[in-house]
Design an enzyme around this catalytic site. Structure first.
Site, PDB file in Angstrom:
ATOM      1  N   GLY B 134       0.800  -1.231   0.000  1.00  0.00           N
ATOM      2  CA  GLY B 134       0.000   0.000   0.000  1.00  0.00           C
ATOM      3  C   GLY B 134       0.826   1.272   0.000  1.00  0.00           C
ATOM      4  N   SER B 136       2.270   2.967  -2.509  1.00  0.00           N
ATOM      5  CA  SER B 136       2.370   3.755  -3.751  1.00  0.00           C
ATOM      6  C   SER B 136       2.421   5.255  -3.450  1.00  0.00           C
ATOM      7  CB  SER B 136       1.164   3.476  -4.655  1.00  0.00           C
ATOM      8  OG  SER B 136       1.199   4.349  -5.777  1.00  0.00           O
ATOM      9  N   GLY B 260      -0.224  -3.941 -11.939  1.00  0.00           N
ATOM     10  CA  GLY B 260      -1.561  -4.507 -11.774  1.00  0.00           C
ATOM     11  C   GLY B 260      -2.440  -4.377 -12.996  1.00  0.00           C
ATOM     12  N   LEU B 262      -1.758  -5.433 -16.094  1.00  0.00           N
ATOM     13  CA  LEU B 262      -1.646  -6.563 -17.023  1.00  0.00           C
ATOM     14  C   LEU B 262      -1.755  -7.907 -16.300  1.00  0.00           C
ATOM     15  CD1 LEU B 262       1.333  -5.312 -19.262  1.00  0.00           C
ATOM     16  CD2 LEU B 262      -1.121  -4.908 -19.571  1.00  0.00           C
ATOM     17  N   TYR B 441      16.958  12.180  -7.524  1.00  0.00           N
ATOM     18  CA  TYR B 441      15.829  12.134  -6.588  1.00  0.00           C
ATOM     19  C   TYR B 441      15.685  13.506  -5.948  1.00  0.00           C
ATOM     20  CZ  TYR B 441      12.763  10.038  -3.028  1.00  0.00           C
ATOM     21  OH  TYR B 441      11.701   9.695  -2.233  1.00  0.00           O
TER      22      TYR B 441
END
Lengths: 520, 520
Positions: B134, B136, B260, B262, B441
């Protein structure tokens, strides 16, 4: 002679390699062949007879795109672009078989010309097959339909060199030898030395996921590629904006290995490295292949890894393929490993080999191997001349599966060929290692039956099944072509096959790109 | 405390990370925020209000597959599975915004249950999104339509361990911390330590091409994967029969990074390595970021490469993100590099740094970084509490492009946020290097406007355009999700987008897999 000094060889004769070099079989080898029952060639070479080529209106359309000079329909050019260099290919060539001959050969000079060519061919439903080095050994140049061969030989330039990022863009038609020479001018090397190095090209390396003799140090060709330009009937795809990205699937890896079926790779952005001042090679002896396998696994997993790492099994060591000049010579027992380095031999690697029971044989066997490293395939022609069936095949798997995989392939070859009355000699080596596994490369020699093409088809089918059953992959670096397409379809399964067909349908709705190659 | 001793943290609170740990902003940081114009939070946290969940008949269908215990529709469970941890996500969470909340959360216990679940959802046209860690930060959990979240947390086992091949199969729901603990029992490490390590999972690592802090030594997660099992509405795809193969495109690389859209990755076969007895970290100082960049490029290209290699720019060094406890503390000039090793510091690396003008700061800064390495994200909540806008983003490019890429992103952030009346502080570091390039970054901090979600949307759009114009990739390791999908589509171009849509149409003809995520 160093790699970059080798001549650019055009393999157009139906015999492997540089026409100026002819390998001779040593007397001992001829004697050994007799013991295998080899009794003269089954097929006497005959000249090809022409068949109708491209329709005149199509020829004119292609000439409108490329100029008439770059569209060829003469027999000589078409015959020189007919199939590749598998043993069945060589046998068919000797039989004058023109069934796989292109209707025309075209020579585009730029990416845009390739795109324009595909547009015209797509409109007219003309199948095309890209041709660069022409060194396929898996039927990668022989589609299901009549076709036009697109010779990429004019895309032969180094077009970008970024010395900060250490990248270079090379045209698809740059031969391996030419790539090294172009990069050497600036002090760099690609480090990709497959056995087909004298003839194969950048585009072919990419399209078939080639792996070279220095793969332990430089990686496979697909690991050297950071960007690709691909021409399709629906236009251009450019991939590779960064060394690595999290922006979705890695599309480079969709076109690498696509063998002309998903587009024609016209240039490749590759990682380059400084050219080493010297390269060193040594031979090492181990008591057995199993012992040697443990050692090279240890190097692959814990290092220090040499640049070249190759381990022959007992049979290959006895025959000494490392030195084709003594093919058939008596073995000295044990197995031979070759290690190579950019620069001097790494003492850490040598210590690891010694600690594992290895015995250094010094530079002699290493130098012998180095000098003969591209010469192995030249033996195929004199072997065929003698009436022997000789072929190679390769697979790969995880380390724990390799002993069973090797046994399964060997058994399949021995059983199938013995059942046909031609018991073979089967040799094996490992020459590409990874942390989790390695390749296995087999050479098989037997007498020919009356129909050697069918003879090999039977043996190959048995081998493919053995590889599948033992969990290996159908090919480590030769590719799929037409020879492996059924086995490939079984390996990836029906849903993954549907995925690739959907990709093909998207970029090639007319189905003109290398029909029957890679995808059934 | 070593990596494998860290607790498995379930990030379900709407605040980042371990609920037992709360980061405090040092007084100097609070003072620094005032200088940026930060004046208290724009959005006061409110509780979510429930909305209708899954229709009863659908709930029953799912319960028939998984058992009623494994189908949850209560507000608490659904809210805990609502969106990820980007700053807009955290802001929406604070606003009690349930628009991205799943209608149900289901907990399959096996690959076959995932396949069965997809079959049922496909028949009924129910959209699904896989949920594992979770974590992301790109909207990867918020599809276009109402949906059911598939929590993979029960797929939490080590199911295969091959010590010869050094591979392990881990379920998609195994958290990073749990993976290390499971492997440590056998003496191995995965070596994958992203900043989300405490919460993220194996399935998420694979689906988003995660890259960890030890990437210089261990590679990215996508480089560790040798096999994948994927569930789709049309059945199962298994890929990876060998470390490497020439059998067509590398299909592993099609599903890695597929987020998620494909298929749902249910387990991954990964390369593992022996667990090092110790790990060492050191700080080094360079006169400038440009000088430091030259040095880390040299290490990436010529070695010897450490396991961890991270270089902060002047701004980040001054703020000292390496030690969140002194955020806002005065800099000492120059830039800070952190190098880390499995085992002791490599003298060759140290010599290369010294030869290039580096000054060793010893183990102190290295240890400080090591202890705080997963703590950075915890600062986001207290920063938001103070009313600051704080977010991170990343890109990658080839070495020669990095200075211009860094300037372009910095300029875009400064311009866009300054135009909105909230001039930012922009910090940057490099923490993932390759022979041909590296990642960049960025961390950005500013005051919030009245609508911080819109404020960041504007800044992010400007940044995305700057990255595209400068030739970088839209994401190096965070993924595409919904936040980057437009930029991603532009990056790969319309034909490549069609290719991916064709793949999706093949495996997911009903379009139920994460609609709107990855692909527009």
């Amino acid at each position: 002679m160093t790699e970059s000094d080798l001549p650019v060889v055009h393999l157009t004769s139906g015999r492997w390699g540089d026409p100026a070099y002819r390998a001779e079989l040593p007397a001992a080898a001829v004697e050994a062949l007799k013991q295998l029952g080899v009794r003269g060639p089954a097929v006497a070479p005959v000249d090809p007879v022409d068949r109708p080529g491209l329709a005149t209106d199509l020829e004119q359309l292609l000439a409108d795109v490329l100029g008439a000079d770059h569209v060829r329909t003469d027999l000589e050019t078409r015959w020189a672009h007919t199939r590749g260099y598998s043993t069945p290919d060589l046998l068919r060539h000797r039989a004058g078989d023109t069934s796989d001959m292109p209707d025309a050969v075209v020579f585009p000079g730029s990416h845009d010309e390739v795109v324009a060519l595909l547009e015209v061919c797509d409109q007219r439903g003309v199948a095309v097959v890209p041709y660069a080095g022409g060194t396929s050994v898996v039927g990668g140049l022989a589609p299901d339909r009549r076709f036009v061969a697109i010779d990429l030989g004019r895309l032969d330039r180094l077009t970008e060199l970024d010395e900060i990022s250490r990248t270079a863009r090379l045209g698809a038609g740059v031969r391996g030898t030419a790539a090294e020479a172009l990069l050497a001018e600036h002090g760099y090397t690609l480090g990709h030395f497959p056995q087909s190095y004298e003839g194969a090209s950048i585009g072919g390396y990419a399209a078939t996921r080639s792996s070279g003799q220095s793969s332990a140090g430089y990686g496979r060709f697909d690991q050297m590629v950071v960007g690709l330009t691909v021409a399709t009937p629906r236009g251009t795809i450019e991939v590779g904006r960064a060394p690595m990205s999290a922006a979705g699937p890695d599309l480079r890896q969709l076109f690498l290995g696509s063998e002309g079926a998903l587009g024609i790779i016209t240039s490749v952005l590759v990682r380059i490295r400084p050219r080493p001042a010297e390269r060193s090679f040594e031979g090492w002896k181990f008591a057995s292949f199993d012992e040697g396998l443990t050692v090279i696994r240890r190097l692959a997993q814990d290092g220090p890894l040499p640049t070249v790492l190759r381990l022959s099994d007992e049979a290959e060591t006895a025959v000494n393929l490392a030195d084709p000049n003594v093919l058939g010579g008596a073995g000295t027992g044990g197995v031979l490993a070759i290690i190579g380095f950019d620069g001097p031999v790494d003492p850490g690697t040598a210590a690891a080999l010694r600690d594992a029971g290895g015995e250094s044989l010094g530079e002699g066997p290493g130098e012998t191997w180095r000098q003969g490293r591209y010469r192995g395939p030249y033996l195929r022609d004199p072997l065929l001349d003698e009436g022997a069936l000789v072929e190679t095949l390769e697979t790969a798997g995880f380390w724990s599966s390799l002993p069973a995989l090797k046994a399964a392939v060997t058994n399949a070859l021995v059983s199938s060929l013995s059942e046909q009355g031609t018991p073979p000699l089967v040799l094996c080596h490992v020459s590409h290692v990874y942390e989790t596994g390695a390749s296995l490369y087999f050479t098989v020699v037997s007498a020919q039956t009356d129909d050697p093409v069918a003879q090999w088809r039977t043996a190959k089918a048995a081998t493919n099944q053995a590889i599948a059953d033992a969990g290996g992959t159908i090919t480590h670096h030769h590719g799929v072509g037409t020879d492996h397409r059924a086995a490939y379809a079984a390996e990836i399964g029906p849903l993954a096959l549907d995925v690739l067909r959907a990709v093909k349908q998207t970029v090639d709705p007319g189905g003109i790109l290398s029909p029957g190659i890679l995808l059934p």
